[in-house]
Design a protein around this motif. Structure first.
Motif, short mmCIF file in Angstrom:
data_model
loop_
_atom_site.label_atom_id
_atom_site.label_comp_id
_atom_site.label_asym_id
_atom_site.label_seq_id
_atom_site.Cartn_x
_atom_site.Cartn_y
_atom_site.Cartn_z
N ALA A 393 0.85 -1.18 0.00
CA ALA A 393 0.00 0.00 0.00
C ALA A 393 0.89 1.24 0.00
N LEU A 409 -3.01 -1.10 8.06
CA LEU A 409 -2.66 -1.88 6.87
C LEU A 409 -1.48 -2.81 7.16
N TYR A 414 -0.08 -5.98 4.95
CA TYR A 414 0.44 -5.17 3.86
C TYR A 414 1.85 -4.65 4.17
N ASN A 457 -1.20 -2.41 -4.32
CA ASN A 457 -2.62 -2.70 -4.53
C ASN A 457 -3.52 -1.55 -4.11
N ILE A 458 -3.02 -0.75 -3.14
CA ILE A 458 -3.81 0.35 -2.59
C ILE A 458 -2.96 1.61 -2.57
N ALA A 460 -3.33 5.80 -1.22
CA ALA A 460 -4.16 6.73 -0.45
C ALA A 460 -3.45 8.06 -0.33
N LYS A 477 -1.80 6.13 -10.84
CA LYS A 477 -2.73 5.43 -11.73
C LYS A 477 -2.22 5.37 -13.18
N VAL A 483 -4.98 0.09 -9.75
CA VAL A 483 -4.76 0.22 -8.31
C VAL A 483 -6.02 0.80 -7.65
N LYS A 484 -6.35 0.31 -6.45
CA LYS A 484 -7.47 0.85 -5.69
C LYS A 484 -7.03 2.17 -5.05
N SER A 485 -7.75 3.24 -5.32
CA SER A 485 -7.30 4.57 -4.89
C SER A 485 -8.31 5.23 -3.95
N TYR A 486 -7.78 5.87 -2.92
CA TYR A 486 -8.60 6.52 -1.90
C TYR A 486 -7.97 7.87 -1.54
N LYS A 504 -12.09 6.89 -4.73
CA LYS A 504 -13.04 6.95 -3.63
C LYS A 504 -12.57 8.00 -2.63
#
Length: 607
Positions: A393, A409, A414, A457-458, A460, A477, A483-486, A504
């Motif tokens: 992450a 995490l 992670y 994978n994440i 933030a 990105k 990739v999961k983005s926050y 998100k």
């Protein structure tokens, strides 16, 4: 002898100060430096430290320090992870152990270096790996839970077994086959396990009687119990001490002990001192001239042990297991020899005749150096090539929120990368090896590219600047689109910009209000998730191709893990045991964080 003891203490003290403070920053394994220091002060160098000068203190010091090292490794073991791969570990320390012993013995004998009987002694010495070398290697390579559990579990459990077996083989070789050594090995195993179980029961009672222990008190209680258990077990039956402290450590690792993580970090200081002492003492008796004389036969022997015998053992032990081919390949190529092999070689060298004894010590010393140096150098690269790394992450931003996210995490398996500007400081330190700090600008594209984001994978963005958070996530990105983005948004107007890019986002005030309302409105749920003991975790995992069409009840998830909901396209399904999984389903898992992470790893392996 009194002067020799003070010489030993002085050398170990200076070595720790130099190696752990300065030379550790080179990135090389610290035990290499300790081995070099041992050579310099031992019989191959200045000869100010040797077994003759210390007499009985030499082997007693090694025994106690090895016991502390092995106990720390056993106490740090992840019981739930070990359960998932217990059959592999069980076969590695039984079938694999015997295959390594016999195959290594015959390879040494066929090389012509030693006679058959002495070759069996070498075979018994190279069966063990050990947590002193495996633990730092696992942290360095950032491995997934299954591979980590196999390597750590094998190294901890095989140490006492290997130690007892090596002494048994040495006794057979020196005195011949008779009832005494055969009775000896079984009695030591039984007594060691028995005393370990009794000591763990006493510790459990102590923790039940009073739960208000300070961190320092817990540390003293653990170290004191380990030393006492080892000593008492050795008094009753010499040779049973190591197995007793391993049993104690494994049992304690499964107990709910206050301030457990903090205690483990503090306990590491004792282990560092012990590692320095053992490797310096063990290498002090090595004759470098004999090591050089082993070329080329000795190097060929080591190559066969590492590249042929080890993979064969893993192949046999992992047959029909849940390990993937890549995970088996990694475990096959990683098995550095460590502290127990070094200590036992020094002991065996003293018991055997001078020439053969020197060759035994030199050969084991050589395999330790070669396996540690080579495998530490390629462990990280190999884990990336085979795809057995833990998930990563990436976080940008300092402060309490960033630190809380990173800690959560990290505890959930992670490897966390945190980007801080050069001015930011205070919330993060280097105490957690699962959290790596990078100094630089999150808006610098060149800097972000240098971080190797392939396994991330994440991502933030939680800095105080919405503009920087947006730019940072956009850069990531472009490198890894899936990739999961926050993001944590500071102003309401910015949310639309984030969401339009598939990020998100949540406003700081909304996050705080939601948390407070949940606490006020659902105290029972909050107590379940935030109660004492190991934290609970809710995690979403997408169904892999390999489990499509299976029923929920056939997943064989770790104990206590529940599938509480299935997200299926635009619908939500409350699962039952007979519910059949479909491609694209997302499972919502709930349970203790360790078990949920194991379930995630298990489900992802079917991809």
């Amino acid at each position: 002898m009194e002067n020799s003891i003070f010489v030993l203490i002085t050398i170990v003290g200076i070595s720790i100060a130099i190696v752990d403070v300065y030379l550790k920053k080179t990135g090389l394994p610290v035990i290499i430096f300790y081995l070099i220091i041992g050579l310099l002060v031992g019989v191959s160098g200045l000869n100010i430290l040797n077994s003759h000068g210390l007499n009985e203190i030499y082997f007693l010091a090694i025994e106690i320090m090895v016991a502390l090292i092995v106990f720390e490794g056993a106490f740090a073991i992840n019981i739930e992870s070990l359960k998932r791969v217990s059959s592999v570990v069980r076969k590695l320390i039984s079938i694999g152990f015997l295959v390594t012993f016999f195959a290594s013995s015959f390879v040494v004998y066929l090389s012509g270096l030693l006679d058959l009987q002495t070759s069996f002694i070498v075979g018994s010495l190279v069966t063990v790996s050990g947590p002193t070398v495996i633990s730092p290697l696992v942290k360095r390579a950032s491995l997934n839970e299954k591979v980590k559990a196999v390597l750590i579990g094998e190294s901890i459990l095989i140490d006492p077994i290997g130690a007892i077996f090596a002494i048994f083989v040495l006794d057979i070789v020196l005195s011949g086959i008779h009832a005494d050594p055969i009775f000896w090995i079984f009695s030591r195993v039984i007594i060691g396990i028995l005393f370990g179980l009794i000591a763990s029961l006493i510790m459990w009672l102590c923790l039940r009687i009073s739960k208000k222990f300070e961190k320092d008190e817990i540390l003293l209680l653990l170290v004191g119990s380990a030393v006492a258990t080892f000593s008492f077990s050795e008094i009753i039956a010499d040779g049973s001490g190591l197995l007793s402290v391993v049993t104690l450590g494994v049992m304690l690792s499964g107990m709910d002990i206050p301030s457990k993580k903090e205690v483990q970090k503090t306990q590491d200081i004792f282990v560092r001192i012990s590692i320095a002492g053992v490797f310096i003492l063990a290498s002090a008796v090595v004759d470098l001239n004999v090591v050089i004389a082993l070329w080329p036969k000795g190097f060929i022997v080591i190559g066969l042990i590492v590249l042929l015998i080890r993979p064969l053992c893993v192949l046999i032990s992992s047959y029909q297991s849940s390990l993937s081919i890549k995970e088996k390949a990694y475990i096959s190529l990683v098995s550095p020899r460590g502290v127990v092999a070094a200590a036992l070689a020094a002991f065996a060298g003293e018991k055997i005749s001078s020439d053969d004894g020197a060759i035994v010590v030199a050969l084991v010393f050589l395999i330790i150096v070669i396996t540690v140096v080579s495998q530490f150098s390629y462990a990280g690269l190999l884990s990336r090539l085979l795809g057995v790394e833990s998930m990563k992450a990436l976080i940008s931003g300092n402060g309490e929120i960033s630190k809380r996210i990173a800690d959560e995490l990290s505890s959930n398996g992670y490897q966390v990368l945190v980007i801080l500007s050069n001015e930011e400081d205070g919330y993060f330190d280097n105490s957690d090896e699962k959290i790596k700090i990078y100094k630089g600008s999150a808006a610098d594209e060149k800097f972000i590219h240098s971080l190797n984001l392939r396994e991330v994978n994440i991502v933030a963005g939680v800095s105080d600047s919405d503009e920087n958070n947006l730019l940072f996530i956009q850069i990531v990105k472009t490198i890894k689109p899936d990739v999961k983005s926050y993001a944590l948004v500071n102003t309401l107007d910015s949310i639309t910009a984030f969401e339009s890019l598939g990020i998100k986002a949540i406003k700081k005030a909304d996050a705080a209000a939601s948390s407070l309302l949940e606490l006020m409105g659902n105290p029972s749920i909050h107590n379940v998730i935030g109660g004492e003991g190991e934290p609970r975790l809710v995690l979403e995992v997408e169904v892999a191709r390999g489990i499509k069409g299976k029923k929920v009840k056939s997943l064989s998830l770790p104990n206590g893990v529940l599938v509480i909901l299935i997200h299926r396209k635009d619908d939500e399904v409350v699962p039952r045991g007979e519910t059949v999984l479909q491609n694209g389903d997302k499972l919502l898992l709930f349970g203790r964080s360790t078990n949920v992470n194991l379930a995630r790893d298990m489900l992802l392996q079917f991809n």
